[in-house]
Design an enzyme around this catalytic site. Structure first.
Site, PDB file in Angstrom:
ATOM      1  N   ALA A 113     -43.435 110.056  27.151  1.00  0.00           N
ATOM      2  CA  ALA A 113     -43.516 110.232  28.609  1.00  0.00           C
ATOM      3  C   ALA A 113     -42.125 110.285  29.247  1.00  0.00           C
ATOM      4  O   ALA A 113     -41.240 109.571  28.797  1.00  0.00           O
ATOM      5  CB  ALA A 113     -44.297 109.064  29.215  1.00  0.00           C
ATOM      6  N   CYS A 233     -30.404 107.944  25.042  1.00  0.00           N
ATOM      7  CA  CYS A 233     -29.473 108.381  26.097  1.00  0.00           C
ATOM      8  C   CYS A 233     -28.510 107.240  26.377  1.00  0.00           C
ATOM      9  O   CYS A 233     -28.253 106.906  27.515  1.00  0.00           O
ATOM     10  CB  CYS A 233     -30.231 108.838  27.334  1.00  0.00           C
ATOM     11  SG  CYS A 233     -31.268 107.570  28.064  1.00  0.00           S
TER      12      CYS A 233
END
Ligand SMILES: C[S@@+](CC[C@H](N)C(=O)[O-])C[C@H]1O[C@@H](n2cnc3c(N)ncnc32)[C@H](O)[C@@H]1O
Length: 446
Positions: A113, A233
């Protein structure tokens, strides 16, 4: 306040150690623009440049389908409603771009998601391919479902489980796995100040433990010869190279696969062949990507989804498809409550799995009638629908439709697929010249 002053002292010390002489360039990157991107849905669009409504767009070097945009508002354009592109941070596009997905692959996106990588996978799969998209958070999995549906995803199962549970049921099933791991998010500091606050609230060790557990589960579910991509990230080596090095030390059946350094990608640390995307070197935020291959093991898998019914077993739906479409529904159809789903026989069994959707949601049977779903309109090309009404994208009727307003047209009664420049965007039901709007209110963005 200068951005540098907003960064936690401990983070700055870590980055100084990591980057050495490049540290000042990294800090200066906070004065550069935030780069924004769209990724073209190549399963719907073959020549984007020929139809692009936006000013000339620079290509994202590491993703063939990626384009930068500046002042445009792509979420407001009707092509977004048609699923022609996904809005995605440019560096994030590298993850699925580096995984060599084949059209018949069974792909698992374990931390999926809101759907950036999953939508990228869907565009690459053919009719025999399968995507299973999972997110442990049910509310985030709902957003994932909406985004995949809006992209026209067909052979997709959307689930919300702890990967450990999936690994018990789906060992050796997948050809490719994506682990876009939850992480400390340091690579997003330039773009999102909330990421800085969140960093201060969590220890990096907290993420390392989750990342290790997710890798462990993924390893079980991958077939021999299969590949997985691990990405974060964040910049911390503990969550990146060190995490993968530890995984390789305890998994002799896996090897890392060196990623070619080109198009702005930088070498990772150590010798696992990983890559880094640095905000001071490219037009994008910070990312880490590493490819792994499973060299040994067996490929025994026999727990497929149990299917028996076809569309002909549901007369109301069968009649609708015959009268309104030329779609050849040659797969199985599953009824869940009153909703029908088109499910491919090569999906894995999901009886004990919290499933939001398996296959393509076709529509509902209500009071002896079939009501087509929004997902159905977006999943197919205009040419398969017998009743369509097409508008030019600048037509005010399109704006009205996407706002949920009623339209008018001198057409015979029945369901119509509303199209923009020949791309389906949803349904309307004509009753005596009035087009009752069936565009989902939850999607209205205009
Ligand atoms: C970096 S985001 C994923 C972004 C997504 N891949 C995309 O491209 O849009 C990480 C996701 O991992 C989920 N997550 C956190 N812990 C997880 C776990 N143990 N297993 C699976 N997903 C998890 C979070 O809910 C979050 O949605």
């Amino acid at each position: 306040m200068k951005t540098e002053d907003k960064l936690p002292q401990k983070f700055k010390e870590n980055m100084q150690k990591l980057l050495g002489s490049e540290y000042s360039a990294y800090i200066e990157s906070f004065d550069k623009p935030i780069y924004k991107g769209i990724r073209i849905n190549t399963s719907k669009v073959t020549n984007w440049e020929a139809i692009s409504p936006f000013a000339e767009m620079e290509a994202v070097p590491w993703c063939a389908e990626g384009r930068y945009y500046a002042d445009e508002r792509p979420a407001k354009h009707p092509y977004y409603a048609a699923g022609l592109y996904y809005i995605q941070e440019p560096s994030a596009m590298a993850v699925a771009a580096l995984l060599p997905i084949e059209k018949d692959d069974r792909v698992l996106d374990l931390c999926a998601a809101p759907g950036g990588k999953s939508t990228q996978v869907v565009a690459k799969l053919g009719p025999k391919g399968v995507l299973v998209a999972n997110d442990i958070s049910f509310s985030r999995a709902r957003t994932l479902e909406k985004n995949l549906e809006g992209f026209g995803a067909k052979n997709t199962m959307i689930v919300s489980e702890d990967p450990k549970k999936l690994a018990k049921l789906w060992a050796n099933y997948f050809d490719k796995i994506i682990i876009d791991a939850p992480c400390s998010g340091e690579g997003m500091f330039r773009k999102d100040e909330k990421a800085i606050k969140s960093w201060e609230n969590f220890e990096i060790d907290h993420f390392c433990q989750i990342q290790t557990e997710i890798l462990e589960s993924a390893a079980k579910m991958l077939k021999t010869g299969g590949m997985m991509v691990y990405s974060t990230c964040t910049f911390a080596t503990a969550e990146n190279e060190s995490c993968i090095e530890q995984f390789l030390e305890t998994h002799a059946d896996f090897e890392s696969v060196a990623v070619e350094i080109k198009n702005g990608l930088s070498d990772g640390f150590g010798n696992i062949g990983a890559v880094r995307l640095w905000p001071h070197k490219i037009k994008g935020e910070g990312h880490f990507v590493c490819l792994l291959i499973k060299k040994l093991g067996n490929n025994v898998f026999d727990k497929y989804i149990k299917l028996s019914k076809r569309i002909k077993d549901y007369p109301e739906a069968n009649l609708f498809f015959k009268e309104n479409t030329s779609i050849d529904l040659d797969e199985y159809v599953v009824k869940n409550n009153n909703s029908l789903y088109l499910v491919s026989a090569n999906m894995p069994a999901n009886e004990k799995i919290r499933t939001l959707r398996s296959g393509l949601y076709l529509g509902d049977i209500k009071s002896g009638k079939f009501i087509p779903s929004h997902a159905l309109a977006i999943a197919y090309d205009k040419s398969v629908f017998k009743n369509t009404i097409n508008y030019q994208s600048a037509d005010i009727e399109v704006t009205k439709y996407l706002k949920g307003e009623t339209l008018f047209a001198d057409v015979r009664n029945g369901y119509y697929v509303i199209c923009v420049d020949n791309f389906p965007i949803g349904w309307a039901k004509a009753v005596n010249g009035i087009l009752k709007n069936k565009y989902p209110a939850s999607r209205a963005v205009l």
